[in-house]
Scaffold this motif. Structure first.
Motif, PDB file in Angstrom:
ATOM      1  N   THR A 288       0.847  -1.196   0.000  1.00 32.74           N
ATOM      2  CA  THR A 288       0.000   0.000   0.000  1.00 32.74           C
ATOM      3  C   THR A 288       0.882   1.245   0.000  1.00 32.74           C
ATOM      4  O   THR A 288       0.585   2.229  -0.697  1.00 32.74           O
TER       5      THR A 288
ATOM      6  N   GLY B  46       0.927   4.079  -2.851  1.00 35.37           N
ATOM      7  CA  GLY B  46       0.738   5.471  -2.457  1.00 35.37           C
ATOM      8  C   GLY B  46       1.907   6.349  -2.877  1.00 35.37           C
ATOM      9  O   GLY B  46       1.704   7.488  -3.326  1.00 35.37           O
TER      10      GLY B  46
ATOM     11  N   PHE C  21      -6.543   7.108  -5.007  1.00 33.38           N
ATOM     12  CA  PHE C  21      -6.338   6.824  -3.582  1.00 33.38           C
ATOM     13  C   PHE C  21      -7.514   6.060  -2.984  1.00 33.38           C
ATOM     14  O   PHE C  21      -7.330   5.272  -2.044  1.00 33.38           O
TER      15      PHE C  21
ATOM     16  N   TYR D 201      -6.784   2.611  -1.034  1.00 31.21           N
ATOM     17  CA  TYR D 201      -7.268   2.393   0.330  1.00 31.21           C
ATOM     18  C   TYR D 201      -8.281   1.258   0.377  1.00 31.21           C
ATOM     19  O   TYR D 201      -8.235   0.400   1.280  1.00 31.21           O
TER      20      TYR D 201
ATOM     21  N   GLN E   9      -6.536  -2.103   0.116  1.00 26.68           N
ATOM     22  CA  GLN E   9      -5.864  -2.434   1.367  1.00 26.68           C
ATOM     23  C   GLN E   9      -6.856  -2.966   2.400  1.00 26.68           C
ATOM     24  O   GLN E   9      -6.601  -3.980   3.061  1.00 26.68           O
ATOM     25  N   VAL E  10      -7.985  -2.279   2.544  1.00 26.85           N
ATOM     26  CA  VAL E  10      -8.979  -2.689   3.546  1.00 26.85           C
ATOM     27  C   VAL E  10      -9.535  -4.068   3.213  1.00 26.85           C
ATOM     28  O   VAL E  10      -9.663  -4.934   4.091  1.00 26.85           O
TER      29      VAL E  10
ATOM     30  N   SER F 191      -3.152   0.884  -7.651  1.00 22.77           N
ATOM     31  CA  SER F 191      -3.776   0.065  -6.607  1.00 22.77           C
ATOM     32  C   SER F 191      -3.576  -1.421  -6.863  1.00 22.77           C
ATOM     33  O   SER F 191      -3.676  -2.239  -5.932  1.00 22.77           O
TER      34      SER F 191
END
Length: 290
Positions: free
Chosen positions: A59, A63, A90, A94, A97-98, A185
């Motif tokens: 991540t 980023g 972004f 995110y 990642q979650v 991503s």
């Protein structure tokens, strides 16, 4: 004589520009290679940490790529276009990642002389192929929604401009940036590949098929790097134009410095597109290897 001298000067200027272009392109490719070396080192480091830490590492990679390209994007686009791409990119980083962190089951690890427990997550080896395919499908659906939003918002913004000049150029450059931000991503999925390439797993599952997929993936990454050299030549041929809002925001020295970083930004774009390659490799291995 004067005409001949002018012709010689123009020829010399052309030779200098060609040499400058060659050097900049070479530096850009070396910068791409350096980015891949850093990613490879992080892949090795991820073999020795827990699952959530693996996801956190990549991540951070996604980023960092997105932030660098956002700050130094050299092509024609507006502030609105940059913000739309940044928000969508972004959000994808995110969200990925979650999703992946929540998919990992927790395990208990005994630590300390008093038997204290700390909660750590399992690695992606603990998940079934079907479960991972479920998350890959959700990512693909989210990507389609984000890309559709990029196209719709970009087109509406172009139609609402007061001066509708260079509409196609502006829209194409903006979409190139937007897709790169979303593609970053895909690198968050890189730790999942350790199911097939990690320490102790290499060759454990249909090694010839895994090797074939790996070779195809490397070929695609090389093709993206080759394409970036064409983008660099086109950028140089266009006169190194910059987004209007960046030209208006800085003085001549800032603009000159910004242009010096333009090739590095273009060099990271194929690396960000490489996130799509990571995703396709993962889906292929999940489907054909399990």
């Amino acid at each position: 004589m004067a005409a001949a001298a002018n012709g010689d000067n123009e020829k010399a200027a052309g030779m200098v520009d060609s040499q400058s272009l060659k050097g900049s392109t070479k530096q850009m490719v070396l910068f791409e290679v350096g980015a891949y070396v850093v990613i490879a080192i992080l892949m090795i480091a991820a073999c020795f940490v827990e699952g959530r830490m693996e996801v956190a590492l990549f991540t951070a990679v996604a980023g960092a790529l997105a932030i660098f390209v956002l700050v130094s994007w050299p092509l024609h686009s507006s502030f609105f276009d940059a913000m739309v791409g940044a928000f969508g990119g972004f959000a994808m980083i995110y969200g990925t990642q979650v999703w992946l962190a929540d998919a990992l089951p927790p395990t208990d690890c005994m630590t300390g002389p008093h038997g204290l427990r700390r909660h750590v997550s399992a690695r992606f080896d603990a998940l079934s192929g079907d479960a991972l395919l479920h998350w890959c499908t959700l990512w693909a659906v989210a990507l389609l929604v984000v890309l559709a939003a990029f196209v719709i918002l970009g087109f509406l913004h172009q139609m609402l401009r007061r001066e509708r000049t260079n509409m196609v150029l502006s829209l194409s450059h903006s979409l190139m940036f937007d897709v790169a931000m979303a593609g970053a991503s895909g690198w968050v999925f890189a730790p999942v590949l350790l199911r097939y390439f990690g320490v102790g797993n290499l060759g454990a599952r249909k090694p010839y098929l895994v090797a074939l997929v790996a070779v195809i993936a490397v070929a695609l990454l090389v093709a993206l790097s080759w394409a970036s050299t064409r983008w660099a030549r086109d950028y140089r041929a266009s006169g190194s134009s910059l987004p209007r809002f960046k030209l208006e925001a800085g003085n001549s020295n800032d603009v000159r410095s910004f242009r010096s970083y333009a090739f590095y930004s273009l060099g990271l774009v194929p690396v960000m597109y490489g996130g799509f390659v990571v995703y396709l490799v993962l889906v292929s291995l999940l489907v054909f290897v399990g």
